[in-house]
Design a protein around this motif. Sequence first.
Motif, PDB file in Angstrom:
ATOM      1  N   SER A 188       0.823  -1.213   0.000  1.00 43.74           N
ATOM      2  CA  SER A 188       0.000   0.000   0.000  1.00 43.74           C
ATOM      3  C   SER A 188       0.857   1.263   0.000  1.00 43.74           C
ATOM      4  O   SER A 188       0.483   2.266  -0.614  1.00 43.74           O
ATOM      5  N   ASP A 189       2.019   1.229   0.648  1.00 44.29           N
ATOM      6  CA  ASP A 189       2.893   2.407   0.673  1.00 44.29           C
ATOM      7  C   ASP A 189       3.494   2.692  -0.701  1.00 44.29           C
ATOM      8  O   ASP A 189       3.452   3.826  -1.188  1.00 44.29           O
ATOM      9  N   GLY A 206       0.792   3.789  -3.083  1.00 44.30           N
ATOM     10  CA  GLY A 206       0.395   5.158  -2.764  1.00 44.30           C
ATOM     11  C   GLY A 206       1.391   6.180  -3.277  1.00 44.30           C
ATOM     12  O   GLY A 206       1.001   7.235  -3.799  1.00 44.30           O
ATOM     13  N   ASP A 207       2.677   5.872  -3.164  1.00 38.62           N
ATOM     14  CA  ASP A 207       3.720   6.783  -3.664  1.00 38.62           C
ATOM     15  C   ASP A 207       3.631   6.954  -5.181  1.00 38.62           C
ATOM     16  O   ASP A 207       3.767   8.058  -5.703  1.00 38.62           O
ATOM     17  N   LYS A 233       0.506   9.047  -6.014  1.00 40.52           N
ATOM     18  CA  LYS A 233       0.738  10.464  -5.687  1.00 40.52           C
ATOM     19  C   LYS A 233       1.616  11.133  -6.738  1.00 40.52           C
ATOM     20  O   LYS A 233       1.343  12.252  -7.167  1.00 40.52           O
ATOM     21  N   ASP A 250      -5.210  -2.237  -7.125  1.00 40.50           N
ATOM     22  CA  ASP A 250      -5.524  -0.804  -7.040  1.00 40.50           C
ATOM     23  C   ASP A 250      -4.680   0.006  -8.019  1.00 40.50           C
ATOM     24  O   ASP A 250      -5.192   0.877  -8.719  1.00 40.50           O
TER      25      ASP A 250
END
Length: 161
Positions: free
Chosen positions: A43-44, A47-48, A51, A81
Amino acid sequence: MKRFLGIFLLLCLAIPSNAQAGPPKVPSSESVGIALLEGPVDSDSVGDVIKSIEVYRKNPAINSVVLRINSPGGSVLAGFDLARYLEETGIQVVCVVDGEAASMAFYILQSCDVRLMTSRSMLMAHEPSASGFFGGNPKDWQAMADAMKALTIMNREEIDF
C-alpha cells in the motif's frame, strides 16, 4: 547521461501500445513525468506511485508518465488498485522494467499503455497462489479437497478388519 535518458524517453514514448493511423506523436522531454515502483508492491509503494502520477496528471504541460519498475511483486490488493488506477488515469503511462517485474509487478506492467524492458531485466508470471494458513495454488487446493472428500467417504463407511 541526462541527454541519453531524454533520448531514451522520447523513443519509449514513440512506440504505441496499439496501432494508430499516422505517425506517433513524440512529446518533448519537458512533457514527461517519471514515477518509480521500486521494491515490494504494498500500500505504501502503490500510494507513492499514485501520488507522483497525480502531480503530473494535474500539470497541463505533462502528457505522459514513465513508470520505472523494479519489483519482486507483493500485495495482490494493492497491485489491483495500482493497475486499475493506471488504466483509468487519463494520461499515457509508459512502463519501463529495469531489473525485475515479477508476480504482481508483472500484472501492473500489463496495465500500462506502453511496456518496455531492458535486456538485463526479468519478467515473471505465475499461477495465482495464496500464502498463510490456506496457502497454495489452485492445484494444491484441489488436491486437498480431493483428500478431504476421500477421508469423509472413509469415515462414513464401515471398515471390517
